[in-house]
Write an enzyme that holds these catalytic residues in place. Structure first.
Site, PDB file in Angstrom:
ATOM      1  CE  LYS A 157      -3.760  -2.463   2.248  1.00 14.92           C
ATOM      2  NZ  LYS A 157      -4.425  -2.855   3.492  1.00 14.92           N
ATOM      3  CD  GLN A 163      -3.261  -4.509   6.577  1.00 12.66           C
ATOM      4  OE1 GLN A 163      -3.153  -3.548   5.822  1.00 12.66           O
ATOM      5  NE2 GLN A 163      -3.913  -5.602   6.222  1.00 12.66           N
ATOM      6  CG  ASP A 222      -9.594  -0.423   4.756  1.00 13.27           C
ATOM      7  OD1 ASP A 222      -9.289  -0.659   3.575  1.00 13.27           O
ATOM      8  OD2 ASP A 222      -8.946  -0.824   5.736  1.00 13.27           O
TER       9      ASP A 222
END
Ligand code: NDP
Length: 285
Positions: free
Chosen positions: A53, A97, A120
């Site tokens: 990422k 994460q 997200d």
């Protein structure tokens, strides 16, 4: 002609478009989007996702920082970091994460992120807006799947789509996005009776269960489009493999995504798009 849907290429084009968009945004607003990723612990899978990422963000011109904390961090300490990032006007996107260590409640952590910075799209506000079809950031993997299907020229309206898997991050949201595209959607899961009968009805089959090569060629209607979301270790050789038996299925499907190189690169590219979108939404407020 190959019937493989090349997620790597589609994702590359998306990332290139985003890089150009970031250059324009900087000209107009005098700064670039800023993404902060929080990594708790050292799980090799998580470390590798976070590294990917960060690399993608840097290539696009998105400023990015990874905050690393040991597994022993308390939920309180993690929430305090998020509160600080929420309050920082220069931060456009926050990503924690997952998975988190067991002593931390993931739902508390997700709900603590400001919805405007939730790249997200896991925050209950953003999930609710998605289901209500209100403008919002969309979850990366489902968004990437829709883009892949469209880029591959697959018609969705009126098609029978079977989604195998009903998780909050893939199966359910992708079903809703497909419904928005006027597909007729069936969601199958571990309690589905006669799964093969169900999958054989699919014009488009999307598999997100996390079981290596679970969907075999005889479960696929000839000519169907197959999207394999699964990421597993192949017990035969230790390599990455999907939930679909690709070697056999590619001869039955009209189009199919490989693993790796299918849905995975799209997820990261869509995360980058979400970061840019969050930046744009915040800056015009
Ligand atoms: P979850 O474990 O959260 O959900 C799995 C789903 O599969 C559940 O709904 C479960 O049913 C269903 N399932 C399990 N076994 C069967 C079975 N035998 N028959 C039918 N359905 C079954 O997984 P995720 O959705 O998070 O992930 C799925 C896969 O996709 C994983 O391999 C993951 O690594 C991968 N993934 C890939 C991404 C990418 O970018 N490429 C992103 C996210 C995930 P039930 O609800 O009844 O338990």
């Amino acid at each position: 002609m190959s019937n493989i849907i090349n997620g790597k290429e589609v994702a590359k084009a998306l990332r290139e478009g985003l890089a150009a968009r970031v250059v324009e945004l900087e000209k107009i607003h005098g700064r670039t989007p800023n993404l902060v990723v929080i990594l708790v612990g050292e799980d090799p899978g998580s470390v590798s996702y976070v590294t990917g990422k960060a690399k993608a963000a840097t290539e696009i011109g998105i400023r990015n920082t990874t905050i690393r904390r040991p597994e022993t961090i308390t939920e309180e300490e993690l929430l305090a970091i998020i509160a600080e990032l929420n309050a920082d006007a220069d931060v456009d996107g926050i990503l924690v994460q997952l998975p988190l260590p067991k002593h931390i409640d993931e739902q508390n952590v997700i709900a603590a992120i400001l919805p405007e910075k939730d790249v997200d799209a896991f925050h209950p506000c953003n999930v609710g807006k998605m289901w209500l079809k209100q403008p919002t950031v969309l979850p990366c993997t489902p968004k990437g799947i829709i883009k892949l299907l469209k880029e591959s020229g697959t018609e969705l309206s009126g098609k029978n789509v079977v989604v195998v898997g009903r998780s909050n991050i893939v199966g359910q949201p992708v079903s809703k996005l497909l419904l928005n595209e006027n597909a007729t959607v069936t969601i199958a899961h571990s309690r589905t009776a006669n799964l093969k009968e169900v999958t054989l009805r699919a014009d488009i089959l999307i598999v997100a269960i996390g079981k290596e090569r679970f969907v075999t060629a005889d479960m696929i209607k000839p000519g169907a489009v197959v999207i394999d979301v699964g990421v597993n270790r192949d017990s035969r050789n230790g390599k990455l493999c999907g939930d679909v038996d690709f070697e056999e299925a590619q001869h039955v499907a009209s189009k199919i995504t490989p693993v790796p190189g299918g849905v995975g690169p799209m997820t990261i590219a869509c995360l980058m798009e979400n970061t840019v979108e969050c930046f744009e939404r915040r800056i015009v407020k």
